[in-house]
Design a protein around this motif. Structure first.
Motif, PDB file in Angstrom:
ATOM      1  N   GLN A 734     -61.197  75.437 -51.207  1.00 14.18           N
ATOM      2  CA  GLN A 734     -60.875  74.017 -51.024  1.00 14.18           C
ATOM      3  C   GLN A 734     -59.391  73.825 -50.729  1.00 14.18           C
ATOM      4  OE1 GLN A 734     -62.272  71.957 -54.501  1.00 14.18           O
ATOM      5  NE2 GLN A 734     -64.444  72.460 -54.154  1.00 14.18           N
ATOM      6  N   GLU A 735     -58.566  74.599 -51.440  1.00 10.89           N
ATOM      7  CA  GLU A 735     -57.125  74.485 -51.209  1.00 10.89           C
ATOM      8  C   GLU A 735     -56.765  74.896 -49.791  1.00 10.89           C
ATOM      9  OE1 GLU A 735     -53.037  73.907 -51.990  1.00 10.89           O
ATOM     10  OE2 GLU A 735     -54.880  73.227 -52.970  1.00 10.89           O
ATOM     11  N   ARG A 736     -57.367  75.976 -49.298  1.00 10.41           N
ATOM     12  CA  ARG A 736     -57.108  76.412 -47.922  1.00 10.41           C
ATOM     13  C   ARG A 736     -57.582  75.370 -46.916  1.00 10.41           C
ATOM     14  NH1 ARG A 736     -58.733  82.875 -47.703  1.00 10.41           N
ATOM     15  NH2 ARG A 736     -57.132  83.602 -49.181  1.00 10.41           N
ATOM     16  N   GLU A 737     -58.745  74.770 -47.170  1.00 15.40           N
ATOM     17  CA  GLU A 737     -59.253  73.751 -46.264  1.00 15.40           C
ATOM     18  C   GLU A 737     -58.346  72.527 -46.244  1.00 15.40           C
ATOM     19  OE1 GLU A 737     -61.657  71.843 -43.517  1.00 15.40           O
ATOM     20  OE2 GLU A 737     -61.555  73.949 -44.154  1.00 15.40           O
ATOM     21  N   ARG A 738     -57.846  72.160 -47.438  1.00 16.18           N
ATOM     22  CA  ARG A 738     -56.933  71.013 -47.500  1.00 16.18           C
ATOM     23  C   ARG A 738     -55.648  71.295 -46.716  1.00 16.18           C
ATOM     24  NH1 ARG A 738     -52.685  69.164 -50.056  1.00 16.18           N
ATOM     25  NH2 ARG A 738     -52.375  71.136 -51.144  1.00 16.18           N
ATOM     26  N   ARG A 739     -55.133  72.499 -46.855  1.00 15.10           N
ATOM     27  CA  ARG A 739     -53.929  72.858 -46.101  1.00 15.10           C
ATOM     28  C   ARG A 739     -54.203  72.825 -44.599  1.00 15.10           C
ATOM     29  NH1 ARG A 739     -51.795  78.212 -49.382  1.00 15.10           N
ATOM     30  NH2 ARG A 739     -51.280  77.203 -51.366  1.00 15.10           N
TER      31      ARG A 739
END
Length: 810
Positions: A734-739
């Motif tokens: 999720q963090e990678r997708e948000r970035r």
């Protein structure tokens, strides 16, 4: 009366009779030597007659040339040469004027033999040191005529060669006659150098073409045109002083430009080798500065031309090699780095003109790549000539130019974007690697300050595998001071004495360096081994780096920490199930090879025995956990790594027990190594402007008032822990997708939307600042002691509006 004297031989002046007597009836008989001796004696006895003798000889020579009596012309020139060699009186100047008039007459003739004859006489005259100065003599004609002879295009090749060689000797004579005579015209003026230097280079170039297959008739004792030209050029440059270097080198640059000789490289390198070896050593940096300036002037020229200039600079730097490149060392590297970045921009944009599409030249990518390699090689050549302290300055200078993640995110041009920044990072790191090659220092603490190590170590956490590998190689080059890096290979050796490692006792400066930076080095090594896209070269570099730390910088405390790090790598391979099977097996192999190495370096028998036993068990049961089976072309790896436990693992308790009996800190050995993650690790992952803004938004969200409220205590159970472990991977995704979404928004959103977003944040910041100022600024006390203005309400007064007494104002 004069006519009567002319008809009657007995009544003619004595000097004329003596001059006439040296000419035989048959010119093939040559000069009458007895009469020539009489004429020489007369000239020495009556020097006031010397100018008349010269004028009469000149008159006879002009008449003989007009009547094509070339035998008598040769006799007249021989007589003049002998008189010049014999007479050095005060009246020689007038005789020289007659002599130069005759030489000029011969050089203007159409016959090649007469031109060569006049040149030979002039060369003899040039070797004579005159006793009296001359204030009005000019050699402009001879410079022009000899330069013209150097470019002769006579039909017969043998005669053409003789004419060109005569022109070269003539220019050599002019230089010898004028270069040290302050009363003569300055031969170093551009009007003369622009004729002399290209003429010599033309013959060097022609000879390079024609002399590749020398004819069998060439005599060994006979000087070839190329040898004569090179000797003349060396003599000219050897006489150049500080103020004349520019005028001597500039025609060389222009000649290479006009004849497109940079692309071939060979001739250009040869020319500047002659220059660098001929000029005085203290002036070498002036030549290099001119080459750098010429490289800047050709920034928009083809890549092959720029690569040729860079190649010449590289060769010149090796020859210069006097420990300094003059007073502007950093300017040299700044110019080269500028060319490197321009080449990256040209490669990505596909055009030399970044802002105009009409009429721009289309570039070739492979030519730009060759240029980049040449620039990097040249940077290494320059760095190899510098002392240690200057090399440290250059390393800091280059590091300051590299786009550091999160600190200087947008150093690529507007047309290249992220890929431009990435390529610049790679090119500058390659340049830095060249500078660090062979770097040796006794005090690493001062040679590698925080301003250099901080950004360098941050690159070990980049997602780009090529960048990480370059940084590891740079660290290896910096730490290796005894040329041990090539002796390490990622293998398990039963006896490391075959490596023949060179080791010295760790100095006090090394101990201080490790005390300050060791934990950061361990942490970055540990985190770099976790990267999913690491390959064999990365693990080999990590092994070499760990081995060099053991050999170069290890004390008892460092050995303990390195063993803990090796065991932590083993635990990492066991716990990080997200990593591919290859990476986990490679980390196991890295840990085994390193523990085998350090166990033999510590020379503790029980420690070595335990490591050896584990390796033997792996050979039998799990060979894919050893480097010999992992780092091969067709590695036989399992699809899933299971049942790695028990005796195939190195036991931290056993190692602590065995080393504790040898005086090592067993308490520290028992405690596992756990790296502390810092903001630097997150920051190093940022690759673009969008990522950096994403980090700023994340920080703002963390310090916002809504987040300041404490959440109620949650009961921790086994189920919550299990759920947290299961959600770890999804949270990271999720963090990678948000970035990714943030990066995409800032790369694709309209400028107005981004500006409005930033403006809103600026307004919020300004309002917060106004609130702070309202709270902190208080009104000045009134004479009555009250804080109000009479109606009980306080009023904030800015500092710049307060009224201070004159005595308080400075």
């Amino acid at each position: 009366m004069y006519g009567v004297c002319g008809c009657c031989g007995a009544l003619r002046p004595r000097y004329k009779r003596l001059v006439d007597n040296i000419f035989p009836e048959d010119p093939e008989d040559g000069l009458v030597k007895a009469n020539m001796e009489k004429l020489t004696f007369y000239a020495l006895s009556a020097p006031e007659k010397l100018d008349r003798i010269g004028a009469y000889l000149s008159e006879r020579l002009s008449r003989d040339v007009a009547r094509h009596r070339y035998g008598y012309v040769c006799i007249a020139m021989e007589a003049l040469d002998q008189l010049l060699m014999a007479c050095h009186c005060q009246s020689i100047n007038l005789f020289v004027e007659s002599f130069l008039t005759m030489v000029r007459k011969l050089l203007e003739a159409d016959k090649p033999n007469l031109q060569i004859l006049g040149t030979n006489s002039f060369v003899k005259f040039a070797n004579i040191e005159e006793d009296t100065p001359s204030y009005h003599r000019s050699y402009d004609f001879f410079v022009s005529r000899f330069s013209e002879m150097c470019h002769s295009s006579y039909e017969d090749p043998d005669i053409r060669t003789k004419i060109r060689m005569a022109g070269i000797r003539g220019l050599q004579g002019v230089v010898r006659k004028t270069v040290n005579d302050e009363l003569q015209a300055n031969i170093w003026d551009p009007q003369h150098m622009d004729k002399i230097v290209p003429s010599l280079l033309f013959n060097l170039q022609r000879d390079e073409i024609t002399e590749r297959s020398p004819s069998p008739e060439t005599e060994k004792d006979k000087e070839s045109p190329v040898e004569l030209t090179e000797r003349c050029l060396r003599e000219l440059l050897g006489r150049a002083v500080y103020g004349n270097i520019k005028n001597a080198v500039k025609p060389v640059l222009m000649h290479l430009d006009n004849h497109s000789l940079w692309e071939g490289k060979t001739f250009a390198v040869r020319c500047f080798k002659i220059i660098m070896y001929s000029i005085q050593s203290q002036h070498s940096h002036l030549v290099i500065q001119q080459l750098l300036g010429h490289l800047d002037a050709n920034s928009k020229n083809s890549a092959t031309v720029r690569a040729g200039i860079v190649e010449v600079i590289s060769e010149a730097a090796v020859i210069e090699a006097s420990g300094s490149i003059g007073p502007t060392v950093l300017e040299v590297f700044n110019t080269l780095l500028k060319q490197l970045r321009l080449s990256v921009d040209y490669e990505l944009t596909g055009c030399y003109e970044s802002y105009t599409s009409a009429g721009c030249k289309v570039i070739k990518v492979h030519e730009e790549r060759q240029l980049q390699e040449a620039v990097i090689k040249t940077i290494g050549s320059f760095a190899s000539t510098l002392p240690t302290y200057q090399r440290s300055e250059v390393m800091l200078f280059i590091m300051g130019k590299i786009p550091v993640p999160g600190m200087y995110p947008a150093l690529g041009s507007a047309n290249t974007g992220f890929e431009g920044s990435r390529m610049i990072q790679i090119m500058l790191l390659k340049s830095l690697l060249q500078v660090t090659a062979g770097f040796q220092t006794t005090n690493m603490l001062t040679a590698l300050p925080n301003s250099f190590l901080d950004p360098l170590l941050s690159f070990t956490l980049m997602e780009d595998a090529e960048i990480r590998l370059l940084v590891l190689e740079i660290l290896i080059s910096l730490i290796d001071r005894h040329d041990n890096q090539l002796k390490f290979s990622l293998r398990v050796l039963t006896d490391i004495s075959v490596l023949k490692l060179k080791m010295d006792k760790c100095s006090r400066q090394d101990n201080l360096f490790m005390k300050k930076h060791s934990q950061r080095l361990y942490r970055h090594i540990f985190l770099a081994s976790k990267e999913e896209n690491s390959r064999q070269q990365h693990f080999e570099s990590l092994y070499t780096l760990l081995g060099l730390i053991c050999v170069e910088l290890a004390n008892e405390e460092v050995v303990v920490d390195l063993i803990r790090l090796g065991l932590a790598l083993q635990d990492l391979a066991l716990t990080e199930e997200v990593l591919p099977v290859y990476n986990r097996c490679a980390i196991h192999a890295l840990s085994a090879a390193f523990l085998n190495l350090i166990s033999q370096l510590t020379t503790v028998p029980t420690f070595c025995q335990h490591v050896h036993e584990v390796i033997e068990i792996r050979h039998k049961e799990l060979p894919f956990l050893l480097p010999e089976d992992v780092f091969v072309e067709a590695a036989k790896l399992p699809e899933k790594l299971e049942k790695v436990e028990g005796e195939v693992l190195f036991s931290q308790a056993k190692i602590a027990e065995t080393l504790g009996g040898s005086g090592y800190n067993s308490e520290r050995l028992v405690s596992p190594y756990i790296p502390q993650l810092t903001d630097e690790d997150r920051l190093s992952k940022r690759k673009s402007i969008g990522d950096t803004i994403s980090l700023q938004l994340e920080v703002e969200s963390r310090i916002s008032p809504e987040k300041e409220q404490k959440s109620p205590a949650e009961q921790i159970t086994f189920e919550t822990l299990k759920q947290a472990i299961a959600d770890g991977v999804s949270l990271e995704e999720q963090e990678r997708e948000r970035r990714r979404q943030v990066v995409e928004r800032f790369q694709t959103a309209p400028f107005e939307e981004i500006a409005a977003h930033c403006g809103a944040r600026a307004s919020l910041l300004q309002s917060k600042l106004n609130q702070i100022f309202e709270i902190t600024i208080r009104p000045p006390p009134s004479p009555s002691g009250s804080l109000g203005n009479g109606n009980g309400q306080s009023r904030s007064v800015p500092v710049y509006e307060m009224k201070f007494p004159d005595l308080c104002v400075y």
